[in-house]
Design a protein around this motif. Structure first.
Motif, PDB file in Angstrom:
ATOM      1  N   LEU A  78       6.704  30.844  26.008  1.00  0.00           N
ATOM      2  CA  LEU A  78       7.490  29.681  26.327  1.00  0.00           C
ATOM      3  C   LEU A  78       8.266  29.250  25.043  1.00  0.00           C
ATOM      4  O   LEU A  78       9.401  28.730  25.308  1.00  0.00           O
ATOM      5  N   VAL A  79       7.836  29.648  23.816  1.00  0.00           N
ATOM      6  CA  VAL A  79       8.722  28.926  22.598  1.00  0.00           C
ATOM      7  C   VAL A  79       9.981  29.813  22.507  1.00  0.00           C
ATOM      8  O   VAL A  79      10.839  29.637  22.201  1.00  0.00           O
ATOM      9  N   ARG A  80       9.415  31.255  22.533  1.00  0.00           N
ATOM     10  CA  ARG A  80      10.344  32.405  22.185  1.00  0.00           C
ATOM     11  C   ARG A  80      11.362  32.469  23.319  1.00  0.00           C
ATOM     12  O   ARG A  80      12.848  32.617  23.055  1.00  0.00           O
ATOM     13  N   ASP A  81      10.914  32.769  24.610  1.00  0.00           N
ATOM     14  CA  ASP A  81      11.927  33.076  25.774  1.00  0.00           C
ATOM     15  C   ASP A  81      12.253  31.827  26.371  1.00  0.00           C
ATOM     16  O   ASP A  81      13.706  31.921  27.115  1.00  0.00           O
ATOM     17  N   ALA A  82      11.921  30.727  26.466  1.00  0.00           N
ATOM     18  CA  ALA A  82      12.288  29.648  27.311  1.00  0.00           C
ATOM     19  C   ALA A  82      12.719  28.477  26.398  1.00  0.00           C
ATOM     20  O   ALA A  82      13.143  27.276  27.140  1.00  0.00           O
ATOM     21  N   GLY A  83      12.580  28.658  24.937  1.00  0.00           N
ATOM     22  CA  GLY A  83      12.986  27.505  24.084  1.00  0.00           C
ATOM     23  C   GLY A  83      12.289  26.310  24.216  1.00  0.00           C
ATOM     24  O   GLY A  83      12.723  25.321  23.795  1.00  0.00           O
ATOM     25  N   VAL A  84      11.118  26.279  24.561  1.00  0.00           N
ATOM     26  CA  VAL A  84      10.186  25.085  24.751  1.00  0.00           C
ATOM     27  C   VAL A  84       9.661  24.664  23.182  1.00  0.00           C
ATOM     28  O   VAL A  84       9.294  25.414  22.690  1.00  0.00           O
ATOM     29  N   ARG A  85       9.949  23.397  23.122  1.00  0.00           N
ATOM     30  CA  ARG A  85       9.594  22.827  21.682  1.00  0.00           C
ATOM     31  C   ARG A  85       8.286  22.029  21.677  1.00  0.00           C
ATOM     32  O   ARG A  85       8.064  21.449  20.717  1.00  0.00           O
ATOM     33  N   GLY A  86       7.784  21.508  22.893  1.00  0.00           N
ATOM     34  CA  GLY A  86       6.954  20.352  23.112  1.00  0.00           C
ATOM     35  C   GLY A  86       5.723  20.802  24.077  1.00  0.00           C
ATOM     36  O   GLY A  86       5.736  20.498  25.136  1.00  0.00           O
ATOM     37  N   ILE A  87       4.871  21.791  23.439  1.00  0.00           N
ATOM     38  CA  ILE A  87       3.790  22.316  24.115  1.00  0.00           C
ATOM     39  C   ILE A  87       2.598  21.136  23.596  1.00  0.00           C
ATOM     40  O   ILE A  87       2.133  21.185  22.601  1.00  0.00           O
ATOM     41  N   LEU A  88       1.791  20.838  24.468  1.00  0.00           N
ATOM     42  CA  LEU A  88       0.465  20.105  24.224  1.00  0.00           C
ATOM     43  C   LEU A  88      -0.640  20.651  24.989  1.00  0.00           C
ATOM     44  O   LEU A  88      -0.474  20.915  25.974  1.00  0.00           O
ATOM     45  N   GLY A  89      -1.336  21.435  24.040  1.00  0.00           N
ATOM     46  CA  GLY A  89      -2.570  22.147  24.676  1.00  0.00           C
ATOM     47  C   GLY A  89      -3.566  21.328  25.021  1.00  0.00           C
ATOM     48  O   GLY A  89      -3.851  20.356  24.503  1.00  0.00           O
ATOM     49  N   MET A  90      -4.386  21.938  26.138  1.00  0.00           N
ATOM     50  CA  MET A  90      -5.520  20.848  26.813  1.00  0.00           C
ATOM     51  C   MET A  90      -6.671  22.074  26.548  1.00  0.00           C
ATOM     52  O   MET A  90      -6.437  23.287  27.122  1.00  0.00           O
ATOM     53  N   THR A  91      -7.798  21.697  26.411  1.00  0.00           N
ATOM     54  CA  THR A  91      -9.022  22.843  26.295  1.00  0.00           C
ATOM     55  C   THR A  91     -10.295  21.840  26.246  1.00  0.00           C
ATOM     56  O   THR A  91     -10.359  20.646  25.921  1.00  0.00           O
ATOM     57  N   GLY A  92     -11.176  22.511  26.891  1.00  0.00           N
ATOM     58  CA  GLY A  92     -12.335  21.895  26.780  1.00  0.00           C
ATOM     59  C   GLY A  92     -13.476  22.468  25.619  1.00  0.00           C
ATOM     60  O   GLY A  92     -14.611  22.168  25.794  1.00  0.00           O
ATOM     61  N   HIS A  93     -12.829  23.318  24.787  1.00  0.00           N
ATOM     62  CA  HIS A  93     -13.368  23.688  23.693  1.00  0.00           C
ATOM     63  C   HIS A  93     -12.924  23.141  22.320  1.00  0.00           C
ATOM     64  O   HIS A  93     -12.169  23.911  21.708  1.00  0.00           O
ATOM     65  N   ALA A 202      13.432  31.494   9.697  1.00  0.00           N
ATOM     66  CA  ALA A 202      14.020  32.881  10.050  1.00  0.00           C
ATOM     67  C   ALA A 202      12.948  33.865   8.943  1.00  0.00           C
ATOM     68  O   ALA A 202      12.412  34.911   9.530  1.00  0.00           O
ATOM     69  N   LYS A 203      13.026  33.729   7.777  1.00  0.00           N
ATOM     70  CA  LYS A 203      12.444  34.631   6.777  1.00  0.00           C
ATOM     71  C   LYS A 203      10.848  34.626   6.834  1.00  0.00           C
ATOM     72  O   LYS A 203      10.204  35.669   6.588  1.00  0.00           O
ATOM     73  N   ILE A 204      10.142  33.710   7.405  1.00  0.00           N
ATOM     74  CA  ILE A 204       8.738  33.599   7.427  1.00  0.00           C
ATOM     75  C   ILE A 204       8.276  33.939   8.962  1.00  0.00           C
ATOM     76  O   ILE A 204       7.136  33.828   9.029  1.00  0.00           O
ATOM     77  N   GLY A 205       9.223  33.796   9.606  1.00  0.00           N
ATOM     78  CA  GLY A 205       8.832  34.340  11.164  1.00  0.00           C
ATOM     79  C   GLY A 205       8.295  33.256  11.998  1.00  0.00           C
ATOM     80  O   GLY A 205       7.656  33.770  12.960  1.00  0.00           O
ATOM     81  N   VAL A 206       8.747  32.067  11.975  1.00  0.00           N
ATOM     82  CA  VAL A 206       7.974  30.963  12.774  1.00  0.00           C
ATOM     83  C   VAL A 206       9.327  30.299  13.570  1.00  0.00           C
ATOM     84  O   VAL A 206      10.271  30.427  13.155  1.00  0.00           O
ATOM     85  N   ASN A 207       9.093  29.624  14.519  1.00  0.00           N
ATOM     86  CA  ASN A 207       9.953  29.070  15.451  1.00  0.00           C
ATOM     87  C   ASN A 207      10.174  27.528  15.489  1.00  0.00           C
ATOM     88  O   ASN A 207      10.842  26.980  15.966  1.00  0.00           O
ATOM     89  N   CYS A 208       8.995  26.837  14.582  1.00  0.00           N
ATOM     90  CA  CYS A 208       9.082  25.383  14.671  1.00  0.00           C
ATOM     91  C   CYS A 208       8.371  24.934  13.647  1.00  0.00           C
ATOM     92  O   CYS A 208       7.660  25.563  12.868  1.00  0.00           O
TER      93      CYS A 208
END
Length: 225
Positions: A78-93, A202-208
């Motif tokens: 989603l970050v790489r191909d869809a340009g999403v910058r606001g992902i909120l993860g949900m988990t039970g763990h 770009a140099k350290i290979g991160v998107n956000c």
């Protein structure tokens, strides 16, 4: 009749949760909140990318409890191909350090427990939608620990690709500084800082910024105020 433009004051949310009853409960909570509109939802993993591309949400509320690393890989896509910058993860763990670390490095901006109350869930959506990182009470201590723990000392320079100025920039990013504050600290134009930040990413290979914070902290940066 022309289609009206979306209300800029409303956060558009795409909800991804495989359990129908839980998804319905989360949607009900979000629908009851002011300033949030659920523009898409799915429990089908294969539908996530086309759904997000079509709906163009501000926040993707993402189930992280898919088998193996599937959910983390989806966040990365989603970050790489869809340009999403606001992902909120949900988990039970909430105590799964490996999952949290992988999710942060994949570009997830926040982490909230599926057992969180409506107010906490809504607050987390607003925080991520407004560009902040966030963790639920159950995960906050773990997040803080991850961000403060420096990478084990290496025998060689862990960041040989960065110039002196770029190291200064990454150090301040790792401290949580935004571009304006970095510009003031280094007496630079904000546009210059933006260019440096882009080069560092770009140099350290991160998107956000969230990924850059984790990367910098693990390299021993940003550990002093």
């Amino acid at each position: 009749m022309t289609k009206s433009a979306p209300d800029q004051n409303i956060l558009r949310v795409a909800l991804v949760e495989r359990h129908p009853l839980l998804r319905a409960g989360i949607r009900s909570a979000l629908d009851s909140a002011g300033g949030i509109e659920v523009v898409a939802e799915t429990g089908e993993f294969d539908h996530v990318v086309p759904l997000v591309l079509s709906a163009a949400p501000d926040v993707v509320l993402m189930d992280l409890d898919l088998p193996g690393s599937a959910s983390v890989e989806m966040c990365r896509t989603l970050v790489r191909d869809a340009g999403v910058r606001g992902i909120l993860g949900m988990t039970g763990h909430g105590d799964d350090e490996r999952l949290l670390r992988a999710a942060l490095m994949a570009g997830v901006r926040g982490y909230v427990s599926k057992s969180a109350g409506a107010a906490e869930m809504i607050g987390a959506v607003h925080m991520v939608g407004n560009g902040f990182m966030v963790a639920s009470d159950s995960a906050a201590r773990l997040v803080t620990g991850l961000l403060r723990a420096p990478r084990r000392a290496a025998e060689h320079d862990p960041l040989p690709m960065l110039t002196r100025r770029e190291r200064e920039i990454l150090d301040l990013v790792a401290r949580g500084y935004d571009n304006r504050r970095i510009a003031r600290a280094l007496t630079l134009a904000e546009k210059t800082v933006r260019n440096h930040v882009s080069a560092v990413f770009a140099k350290i290979g991160v998107n956000c910024r969230a990924q850059a914070v984790v990367y910098g902290r693990e390299a021993g940066m940003g550990l002093t105020a």
